[in-house]
Write an enzyme that holds these catalytic residues in place. Structure first.
Site, mmCIF file in Angstrom:
data_model
loop_
_atom_site.group_PDB
_atom_site.id
_atom_site.type_symbol
_atom_site.label_atom_id
_atom_site.label_comp_id
_atom_site.label_asym_id
_atom_site.label_seq_id
_atom_site.Cartn_x
_atom_site.Cartn_y
_atom_site.Cartn_z
ATOM 1 N N ASP A 169 0.830 -1.203 0.000
ATOM 2 C CA ASP A 169 0.000 0.000 0.000
ATOM 3 C C ASP A 169 0.868 1.258 0.000
ATOM 4 O OD1 ASP A 169 -3.056 -1.021 0.992
ATOM 5 O OD2 ASP A 169 -1.386 -2.365 1.396
ATOM 6 N N ASP A 198 -1.590 -2.601 -4.014
ATOM 7 C CA ASP A 198 -1.884 -1.165 -3.966
ATOM 8 C C ASP A 198 -0.626 -0.360 -4.258
ATOM 9 O OD1 ASP A 198 -4.497 -1.750 -3.548
ATOM 10 O OD2 ASP A 198 -4.641 -0.851 -1.557
ATOM 11 N N TYR A 201 -2.180 4.323 -6.356
ATOM 12 C CA TYR A 201 -3.366 5.058 -5.881
ATOM 13 C C TYR A 201 -3.824 6.121 -6.887
ATOM 14 C CZ TYR A 201 -3.136 2.697 -1.417
ATOM 15 O OH TYR A 201 -3.137 1.719 -0.445
ATOM 16 N N ASN A 235 -6.837 -3.762 -4.393
ATOM 17 C CA ASN A 235 -8.075 -3.138 -4.870
ATOM 18 C C ASN A 235 -7.819 -1.861 -5.661
ATOM 19 O OD1 ASN A 235 -7.400 -2.378 -2.018
ATOM 20 N ND2 ASN A 235 -8.969 -0.809 -2.369
ATOM 21 N N HIS A 320 -3.757 -9.591 -0.778
ATOM 22 C CA HIS A 320 -3.941 -8.180 -0.419
ATOM 23 C C HIS A 320 -4.820 -7.984 0.804
ATOM 24 C CE1 HIS A 320 -3.743 -3.899 -0.831
ATOM 25 N NE2 HIS A 320 -5.063 -3.809 -0.861
ATOM 26 N N HIS A 330 -11.617 -2.052 6.966
ATOM 27 C CA HIS A 330 -11.678 -3.244 6.110
ATOM 28 C C HIS A 330 -11.921 -4.514 6.928
ATOM 29 C CE1 HIS A 330 -10.457 -0.640 2.896
ATOM 30 N NE2 HIS A 330 -9.266 -0.438 3.389
ATOM 31 N N HIS A 357 -3.680 -3.805 2.522
ATOM 32 C CA HIS A 357 -5.055 -3.294 2.547
ATOM 33 C C HIS A 357 -5.338 -2.412 3.761
ATOM 34 C CE1 HIS A 357 -8.937 -2.992 0.822
ATOM 35 N NE2 HIS A 357 -9.571 -3.836 1.611
ATOM 36 N N VAL A 358 -5.099 -2.916 4.958
ATOM 37 C CA VAL A 358 -5.276 -2.125 6.174
ATOM 38 C C VAL A 358 -4.010 -1.303 6.376
ATOM 39 C CG1 VAL A 358 -5.649 -2.186 8.660
ATOM 40 C CG2 VAL A 358 -6.798 -3.837 7.176
ATOM 41 N N HIS A 359 -4.162 0.017 6.510
ATOM 42 C CA HIS A 359 -2.997 0.902 6.516
ATOM 43 C C HIS A 359 -2.423 1.032 7.924
ATOM 44 C CE1 HIS A 359 -4.950 2.825 2.731
ATOM 45 N NE2 HIS A 359 -4.456 1.628 2.500
#
Length: 470
Positions: A169, A198, A201, A235, A320, A330, A357-359
């Site tokens: 990400d 990711d 962006y 995503n 992801h 999420h 996915h989870v930041h």
């Protein structure tokens, strides 16, 4: 249970150190970090930032990047973009121990997305490389040549040491730049990045502004032109935008980033596998169908039995969307894939699963939740030494900012969690042991905010938990 197989000559000393350290770290697990990061807005770097600078010269290659080009590490896919005209798709390359220069011929792709037209995207695969060898390579032949280098991995084998970096990400914010800088200056010296999805962006911009795919490619070139990044689709790679007439998922990503999926008999570039040194790496797609009978399901069902742990002891999975996530962000988005595949991961003793996915950052204990059968009510994760450790490393620094809200109380399966940006390394020592460390951006380059000695699930399946079981 006794250790299986023979050790390399240095392994006895490693075992002594590791057993001591494993006792020490028992008191460090099962916690939410007390580190408090100042809450600041995460901002993308402006288009005129030096990290986005276009290389000088007519038709100069830009966005140069490499990834593994076959199943076992003797090929490299070299990719780059030219903007003035197509130019040459030839890569000239040579090993440092040889004066003989060889050529690899590539192909050119372009695409359109809404009101954007891409540059000329080149992909060339260099094959029949020698293991553990440094190669120089040149692209931009005939106009403005640019020279780079890479080092091939050692030959696949059970006791081959190798260090992977972990980034997810990433995006292209000021924090993203800190993450990449910290990875580059980490004294552990990762040799290949396992990227858990990711990338740019660009889809956060109006009309999915694909110029931000170009800026991202120039931003990461300083690393990915010199060492392979192993790609996972997230995503933000979907770029599905029917409101502007863009209905083909993953269009920019698949044009720009090629992977060797056919080498592992995959039918799509979103799930595939590679061998590298002593690791077998399986990449899965959270955003492609994975129900029973689908191509991804069928491929994974056939792929897992192929893994020879006597050849590649370390079985690593990249995806992801995390399966075990105690942040409110999420939450449970990876649950359906977990239900489909988790029993297989336990059966085949996967060592570790990395997700994004989870930041934020989180590491689990070895747990599974595979007993539920609709009517028995058994649906709580339990300690399971045949299960993987699940690590969420979606903390690369993108403009969406940190995930700071966590579920309370902290679940028993969660060993460590912290809302900070950073990266990690996975340092394989031999067939039995690997050292994992996570580094937050706010610390010095060598500082480890979280760490764990991994005991291989096949060769040394002892309890490597980092907090006591209640």
């Amino acid at each position: 249970m006794g250790l299986r197989g023979s050790f390399p000559s240095s392994s006895s000393s490693w075992v002594a150190i590791i057993l001591v350290l494993n006792v020490v770290v028992m008191c460090n697990g099962g916690k939410t970090s007390t580190f408090v990061r100042k809450v600041e807005k995460t901002v993308d770097m402006p288009l005129d930032s030096d990290v986005f600078q276009i290389p000088p010269g007519y038709n100069a290659p830009q966005q140069v990047h490499i990834t593994q080009g076959d199943h076992f590490g003797k090929a490299v896919i070299v990719s780059w973009v030219t903007v003035d005209e197509p130019g040459s798709s030839t890569v000239i390359y040579w090993s440092e121990n040889s004066k003989e220069k060889k050529h690899a011929e590539g192909k050119i792709h372009t695409y359109k997305f809404y009101n954007y037209t891409s540059g000329f995207i080149h992909h060339a695969t260099i094959i029949n490389l020698k293991f553990n060898t440094k190669y120089q390579y040149v692209v931009g032949i005939g106009h403005t040549p640019r020279q780079f280098w890479f080092i091939t991995p050692p030959e696949v084998g059970p006791d081959v040491p190798y260090t992977f970096g972990l980034i997810g990400d990433l995006g292209q914010s000021f924090d993203s730049n800190k993450t990449l800088t910290h990875y580059e200056l980490n004294p552990q010296k990762g040799k290949t990045v396992l990227f858990v999805g990711d990338l740019s962006y660009a889809d956060n911009y109006p009309n999915h502004d694909n110029v931000r795919w170009d800026t991202w490619g120039r931003f990461v070139e300083r690393s990915v032109a010199y060492q392979p990044w192993i790609w996972t689709a997230g995503n933000h790679e979907l770029d599905f935008a029917p409101e502007i007439g863009e209905t083909k998922p993953f269009k920019p990503y698949t044009h720009r980033y090629h992977v060797p999926y056919k080498a592992s008999k995959s039918t799509a570039p979103f799930w595939y596998s590679i061998k590298r040194a002593s690791a077998y790496i399986i990449v899965l797609s959270s955003y492609s169908a994975y129900g029973k009978y689908t191509p991804q399901y069928t491929w994974l069902e056939e792929e897992l039995p192929k893994v020879n742990r006597a050849e590649t002891p370390w079985l690593i999975v990249l995806t992801h969307s995390p399966w075990y996530n105690s942040y409110n962000y999420h939450y449970m988005e990876g649950e359906t894939m977990r239900v489909m595949f988790e029993a297989w991961f336990v059966k085949y003793k996967v060592d570790v699963v990395f997700a994004g996915h989870v930041h934020a950052y989180e590491r689990s204990e070895r747990v599974s939740n595979i007993a539920y059968n609709v009517v028995n009510g058994i649906c709580t994760p339990v300690r399971d030494q045949s299960a993987p450790v699940y690590i969420t490393i979606g903390d690369g620094g993108n403009l969406e900012g940190l995930a700071t809200k966590m579920t309370e109380p902290q679940p028993e399966y969660s060993a460590y969690r912290e809302a900070s940006f950073g990266h990690a390394t996975f340092d394989i020592k031999n067939r039995t042991h690997a050292y994992y460390s996570w580094h937050r951006n706010h610390d010095g380059y060598a500082v480890e905010a979280d760490s764990m000695w991994f005991f291989n699930r096949y060769w040394s399946p002892v309890d490597d938990s980092t907090n006591s079981q209640s």
